[in-house]
Design a protein around this motif. Sequence first.
Motif, short mmCIF file in Angstrom:
data_model
loop_
_atom_site.label_atom_id
_atom_site.label_comp_id
_atom_site.label_asym_id
_atom_site.label_seq_id
_atom_site.Cartn_x
_atom_site.Cartn_y
_atom_site.Cartn_z
N THR A 146 31.38 89.52 6.91
CA THR A 146 31.16 88.98 8.26
C THR A 146 31.39 90.03 9.36
O THR A 146 30.58 90.17 10.27
N LYS A 228 37.24 100.97 11.87
CA LYS A 228 36.12 100.32 11.18
C LYS A 228 35.73 101.08 9.93
O LYS A 228 35.95 102.28 9.82
N ILE A 257 40.20 104.19 6.21
CA ILE A 257 40.31 103.54 4.90
C ILE A 257 41.77 103.55 4.46
O ILE A 257 42.31 102.53 4.02
C1 HEM Z 1 37.35 91.40 5.64
C2 HEM Z 1 37.54 89.96 1.02
C3 HEM Z 1 39.52 94.22 -0.22
C4 HEM Z 1 38.82 95.82 4.31
C5 HEM Z 1 37.29 90.62 4.51
C6 HEM Z 1 36.91 89.22 4.47
C7 HEM Z 1 36.96 88.84 3.18
C8 HEM Z 1 37.37 89.96 2.39
C9 HEM Z 1 36.62 87.45 2.62
C10 HEM Z 1 36.55 88.38 5.70
C11 HEM Z 1 35.09 88.42 6.04
C12 HEM Z 1 34.58 89.75 6.48
O1 HEM Z 1 34.80 90.17 7.63
O2 HEM Z 1 33.98 90.43 5.65
C13 HEM Z 1 38.10 90.99 0.29
C14 HEM Z 1 38.39 90.92 -1.13
C15 HEM Z 1 38.94 92.12 -1.48
C16 HEM Z 1 39.00 92.94 -0.28
C17 HEM Z 1 38.11 89.70 -2.01
C18 HEM Z 1 39.45 92.60 -2.81
C19 HEM Z 1 39.66 91.81 -3.82
C20 HEM Z 1 39.54 95.02 0.90
C21 HEM Z 1 40.04 96.37 0.97
C22 HEM Z 1 39.84 96.82 2.25
C23 HEM Z 1 39.21 95.74 3.00
C24 HEM Z 1 40.65 97.13 -0.21
C25 HEM Z 1 40.16 98.14 2.89
C26 HEM Z 1 40.60 99.22 2.28
C27 HEM Z 1 38.31 94.77 5.03
C28 HEM Z 1 37.96 94.87 6.45
C29 HEM Z 1 37.55 93.58 6.85
C30 HEM Z 1 37.67 92.73 5.66
C31 HEM Z 1 37.99 96.10 7.32
C32 HEM Z 1 37.11 93.15 8.25
C33 HEM Z 1 38.33 92.85 9.10
C34 HEM Z 1 37.97 92.45 10.52
O3 HEM Z 1 37.56 93.34 11.27
O4 HEM Z 1 38.11 91.28 10.85
N1 HEM Z 1 37.59 91.04 3.22
N2 HEM Z 1 38.48 92.22 0.77
N3 HEM Z 1 39.05 94.67 2.15
N4 HEM Z 1 38.12 93.49 4.60
FE1 HEM Z 1 38.37 92.85 2.70
#
Ligand code: HEM
Length: 299
Positions: A146, A228, A257
């Motif tokens: 998203t 970002k 990151i």
């Molecule tokens: C946001 C799932 C791992 C960075 C999200 C969202 C979900 C999600 C459902 C909210 C929707 C969206 O904005 O995309 C997961 C799952 C992961 C995972 C299931 C691993 C099992 C990671 C890791 C990082 C990361 C390892 C960074 C090193 C982010 C970032 C956002 C985000 C930057 C957007 C935050 C914002 O600006 O609101 N993730 N994620 N995610 N995730 Fe993950």
Amino acid sequence: MTNAQSGILPEHCRSGLFLELTITDLAKVKQGCASFLTKLEALQQNYPDAKLGAVIAFGDQIWKQLAAPQSAVELKPFVTLGKGNLSAPATQRDMLIHIQSLRVDVSFSAGQMAMAVFGEAVQVLEETHGFRWIEERDLTGFIDGTENPQGAEARAQVALVADGIDQGGSYVLTQRYEHQLDKWQKLSVSKQESVFGRTKVESEELEEVPETSHVGRVDLKENGVGLKLVRQSLPYGKVSGAQGLYFISYCACLHNIEQQLLSMFGELDNKTDRMLGFTQAVSGSYYYAPSLSQLQTLS
Ligand code: HEM
Ligand code: MG
């Protein structure tokens, strides 16, 4: 004309192939890069509807041998973060090949091509086939992407080094996560929403995002500027076995990151991401994806 590799910026792919390799013959890998790019272009021309893209990237130890010392100065090996079952294990590999497209058949063909080009010079240690699941959701049922930057320009700004010798290059993190879906599905929807910090059906940010929710951990600001990155992760798995998310992100700097990871795994303030109670990182590597011109001049 962009100088970036074709698999970094595309949006809404349907299938992905993630290969992580040990290099056994570096000279052959160097020679192979130009040939890989030529054969990739042929596939892209044969199947224009597939929007095929691919990326070759190298770990720190290899890139040091291939490039000038001023290139990818932030690159380093991934080290284990966090503690116990809330840890992010390091499994740093030499080389990553990331292939994505709208067509599983074309992605697979590109993977076969990659093995024909590099097969004798590498050993494949990880091979994950990712797929886009329903409504671009992660297997937890939450929409993934998203807040990802949208549109070529915004994505290029976040993912690609803007100038200097690395112009068009990108830093990469890969981590394979295995979900505990049985445990996850026992949570009520509202508890699940507080774990991610967004609503499940519409993916709207909660009015109060818990500090230890996933979004609370990764939506970071420094001096008022959001950190970002461009995420290209995909679900993977076997219906009878391990299922999860193959996480992959691209960024113009490693710093963004790394800060998000440190925040998730308790290395900044001792608080950890509540999502980690329901999924476990089982691999982790940093890579640098050279620009097209850097890749072409290797051979
Ligand atoms: C946001 C799932 C791992 C960075 C999200 C969202 C979900 C999600 C459902 C909210 C929707 C969206 O904005 O995309 C997961 C799952 C992961 C995972 C299931 C691993 C099992 C990671 C890791 C990082 C990361 C390892 C960074 C090193 C982010 C970032 C956002 C985000 C930057 C957007 C935050 C914002 O600006 O609101 N993730 N994620 N995610 N995730 Fe993950
Ligand atoms: Mg936000």
